[in-house]
Design an enzyme around this catalytic site. Structure first.
Site, short mmCIF file in Angstrom:
data_model
loop_
_atom_site.label_atom_id
_atom_site.label_comp_id
_atom_site.label_asym_id
_atom_site.label_seq_id
_atom_site.Cartn_x
_atom_site.Cartn_y
_atom_site.Cartn_z
N THR A 235 13.43 35.82 38.11
CA THR A 235 14.08 35.16 36.98
C THR A 235 15.15 34.14 37.36
O THR A 235 15.05 32.96 37.00
CB THR A 235 14.69 36.24 36.07
OG1 THR A 235 13.63 37.09 35.61
CG2 THR A 235 15.40 35.63 34.88
N THR B 76 12.15 32.10 23.37
CA THR B 76 12.81 32.71 24.52
C THR B 76 13.02 31.62 25.56
O THR B 76 12.04 31.11 26.12
CB THR B 76 11.95 33.82 25.14
OG1 THR B 76 11.72 34.85 24.19
CG2 THR B 76 12.65 34.40 26.36
N SER C 11 10.60 28.27 22.13
CA SER C 11 9.27 27.98 21.59
C SER C 11 9.22 27.76 20.09
O SER C 11 8.15 27.41 19.55
CB SER C 11 8.29 29.08 21.96
OG SER C 11 8.00 28.97 23.34
N TYR D 198 -1.64 33.24 25.01
CA TYR D 198 -0.47 32.36 24.83
C TYR D 198 -0.20 31.58 26.12
O TYR D 198 -0.21 32.16 27.21
CB TYR D 198 0.75 33.21 24.50
CG TYR D 198 1.96 32.42 24.10
CD1 TYR D 198 2.77 31.78 25.04
CD2 TYR D 198 2.32 32.28 22.76
CE1 TYR D 198 3.88 31.05 24.68
CE2 TYR D 198 3.45 31.55 22.38
CZ TYR D 198 4.21 30.94 23.35
OH TYR D 198 5.33 30.21 22.98
N SER D 199 0.02 30.28 25.99
CA SER D 199 0.33 29.49 27.17
C SER D 199 1.18 28.27 26.82
O SER D 199 0.79 27.46 25.95
CB SER D 199 -0.94 29.01 27.87
OG SER D 199 -0.61 28.12 28.94
N ASN D 200 2.29 28.08 27.51
CA ASN D 200 3.10 26.87 27.33
C ASN D 200 2.29 25.62 27.62
O ASN D 200 2.56 24.56 27.03
CB ASN D 200 4.32 26.93 28.25
CG ASN D 200 5.36 27.91 27.76
OD1 ASN D 200 5.91 27.75 26.68
ND2 ASN D 200 5.62 28.94 28.54
N THR E 240 9.08 32.32 17.23
CA THR E 240 10.12 32.97 18.05
C THR E 240 10.38 32.07 19.26
O THR E 240 9.56 31.19 19.58
CB THR E 240 9.60 34.33 18.54
OG1 THR E 240 8.28 34.15 19.06
CG2 THR E 240 9.56 35.33 17.40
N SER F 277 18.99 36.40 27.39
CA SER F 277 17.53 36.51 27.53
C SER F 277 17.25 37.32 28.81
O SER F 277 18.18 37.76 29.49
CB SER F 277 16.89 35.12 27.62
OG SER F 277 17.28 34.49 28.83
C1 LIG Z 1 5.92 34.06 24.19
C2 LIG Z 1 7.39 33.91 24.60
C3 LIG Z 1 8.10 35.25 24.65
S1 LIG Z 1 7.47 33.09 26.19
C4 LIG Z 1 7.35 31.48 25.53
C5 LIG Z 1 8.45 30.49 25.83
N1 LIG Z 1 9.39 30.81 26.85
C6 LIG Z 1 9.06 30.79 28.15
O1 LIG Z 1 7.94 30.54 28.54
C7 LIG Z 1 10.17 31.13 29.12
C8 LIG Z 1 9.76 32.34 29.92
C9 LIG Z 1 10.83 32.76 30.89
C10 LIG Z 1 12.10 33.11 30.20
C11 LIG Z 1 12.98 34.03 31.06
N2 LIG Z 1 12.26 35.19 31.56
C12 LIG Z 1 12.04 35.36 32.87
O2 LIG Z 1 12.39 34.59 33.72
C13 LIG Z 1 11.30 36.62 33.23
N3 LIG Z 1 11.09 36.72 34.68
C14 LIG Z 1 14.12 34.50 30.17
O3 LIG Z 1 13.98 35.60 29.59
O4 LIG Z 1 15.07 33.73 30.01
C15 LIG Z 1 8.94 30.76 24.46
O5 LIG Z 1 9.96 30.52 23.93
N4 LIG Z 1 7.88 31.60 24.16
C16 LIG Z 1 8.15 32.92 23.70
C17 LIG Z 1 7.76 33.05 22.21
O6 LIG Z 1 6.91 32.25 21.79
O7 LIG Z 1 8.32 33.95 21.58
#
Ligand SMILES: CC1(C)S[C@@H]2[C@H](NC(=O)CCCC[C@H](NC(=O)C[NH3+])C(=O)[O-])C(=O)N2[C@H]1C(=O)[O-]
Length: 351
Positions: A123, A303, A62, A159-161, A301, A328
């Site tokens: 996940t 993820t 993100s 927050y929303s993608n 940030t 992650s």
């Molecule tokens: C708001 C957040 C944290 S989530 C959002 C976006 N990432 C995602 O939407 C991916 C979410 C799933 C990632 C996955 N997690 C799972 O599958 C959990 N079941 C993993 O950890 O790899 C990003 O990047 N943003 C981060 C941000 O803005 O910091």
């Protein structure tokens, strides 16, 4: 007041803590008027054993939202879009609520639900189901619109993608070109970001790169190499590839006013709280963290499967830190990595 020297031992300790919490490797790069300092720990590839390398590329998740925001705000500066106009003025019929404005998207106050919660509820199966998929923006928006809105437009931060999927749609409508062209012409080329790219839907990270490793939900289950994926589930919300040095340059140049007018940068850095701690804020596609030493830092940030990223600068753009851990789905690793921010920007804690 002169800035404190970075506590690079503290940065290294935070990187090691990320490893102790399941990251095969981690690294950080800090830039200030006094020069550049980098630290790396562990490996960028578990099979070859190749050491983490501060020149290597990785998926920034993100942090991509700030790239998309810069492009959109440049289009606003050029009069092609207005922040407080309804999204539907530019994308007729796209959203079911005429009250949702462009600004609501950039501040996560539109109420559009985040489809990734369901997509990645489980996940590894969720990731494997989409890692080679190519979505259209409309398919991603439809996933969001199938869910209840999360707030009345403008009322609260959720927050929303989906918000930055619509930002991608706006960019492509206003420019008549793919977002990749806008990132290149408006950010990558002017700032000479030679290790930054947007290659959706290609699944590879070309050149010297970090491999990412996803933690399954099941405790003790082996890590999943998640390096190759389309990131089509995110696109303009999360599919940019970059490097520590390029992220230092991007956040620093943004804050020094090289990408936006002073008025637009002021709008971007005008924030509201995102939690009750009153130390975490969100502006337009940009986070503000207020650190324990009183320093305010601006950035984002990330993820994405296999990669945690932090990319922040001081408001004057004179000091920047980027940090990444190649894992992650492991919150403690992410929190540990976040410790690089206080160490770098606040320096050694008084004894
Ligand atoms: C708001 C957040 C944290 S989530 C959002 C976006 N990432 C995602 O939407 C991916 C979410 C799933 C990632 C996955 N997690 C799972 O599958 C959990 N079941 C993993 O950890 O790899 C990003 O990047 N943003 C981060 C941000 O803005 O910091």
């Amino acid at each position: 007041a002169t800035a404190p020297a970075p506590d690079m031992e503290g940065v290294t300790a935070a990187l090691k803590a990320a490893m102790a919490n399941g990251a095969p490797g981690a690294m950080a790069r800090y830039v200030s008027p006094e020069g550049i300092q980098s630290r790396t720990v562990g490996v960028r590839d578990r099979v070859s054993g190749a050491a983490m390398d501060v020149n290597a590329r990785f998926r920034i998740g993100s942090v991509s939202k700030t790239f998309s925001t810069v492009v959109l705000l440049q289009l606003v500066q050029e009069g092609k879009l207005s922040l407080d106009a309804p999204v539907n003025k530019y994308l007729p019929g796209a959203l079911p609520d005429e009250r949702i404005t462009v600004r609501h998207l950039l501040t996560h106050r539109s109420g559009l639900a985040d489809y990734t919660d369901a997509m990645f509820n489980s996940t590894v199966p969720g990731f494997e189901a989409v890692r080679n998929k190519v979505f259209s923006y409309q398919e991603l928006l439809d996933l969001s619109l199938a869910l209840p809105r999360t707030t009345e437009p403008g009322v609260s931060y959720k927050y929303s993608n989906a918000n930055f999927v619509v930002v991608g749609m706006l960019i492509e409508k206003a420019t008549g070109r793919p977002v990749a062209d806008a990132y290149k012409r408006r950010i990558i080329t002017p700032l000479k970001l030679r290790n930054t790219s947007y290659v959706h839907p290609d699944t590879r990270i070309k050149g010297l790169h970090v491999r990412g490793y996803l933690h399954p939900d099941e405790a003790g289950a082996p890590l999943v190499d998640s390096t190759e994926q389309t990131v089509s589930w995110a696109q303009s919300a999360g599919a940019v590839i970059s490097s520590p040095g390029d992220l230092n340059m991007f956040t620093g140049a943004l804050m020094r006013g090289r990408l936006l007018s002073p008025a637009m940068l002021q709008a971007m850095t005008t924030v509201t709280p995102t939690d009750a701690t009153n130390t975490r804020f969100y502006g337009l596609g940009l986070r503000r963290y207020d650190l324990s030493c009183g320093t305010q830092i601006f950035g984002h940030t990330g993820t994405v499967q296999g990669f945690y990223t932090y990319a922040f600068s001081t408001r004057d753009g004179m000091r920047s830190l980027s940090a990444v851990a190649n894992t992650s789905n492991h919150g403690a690793a992410n929190t540990a990595l976040g410790g690089t921010l206080e160490a770098a920007f606040c320096g050694k804690k008084p004894a």
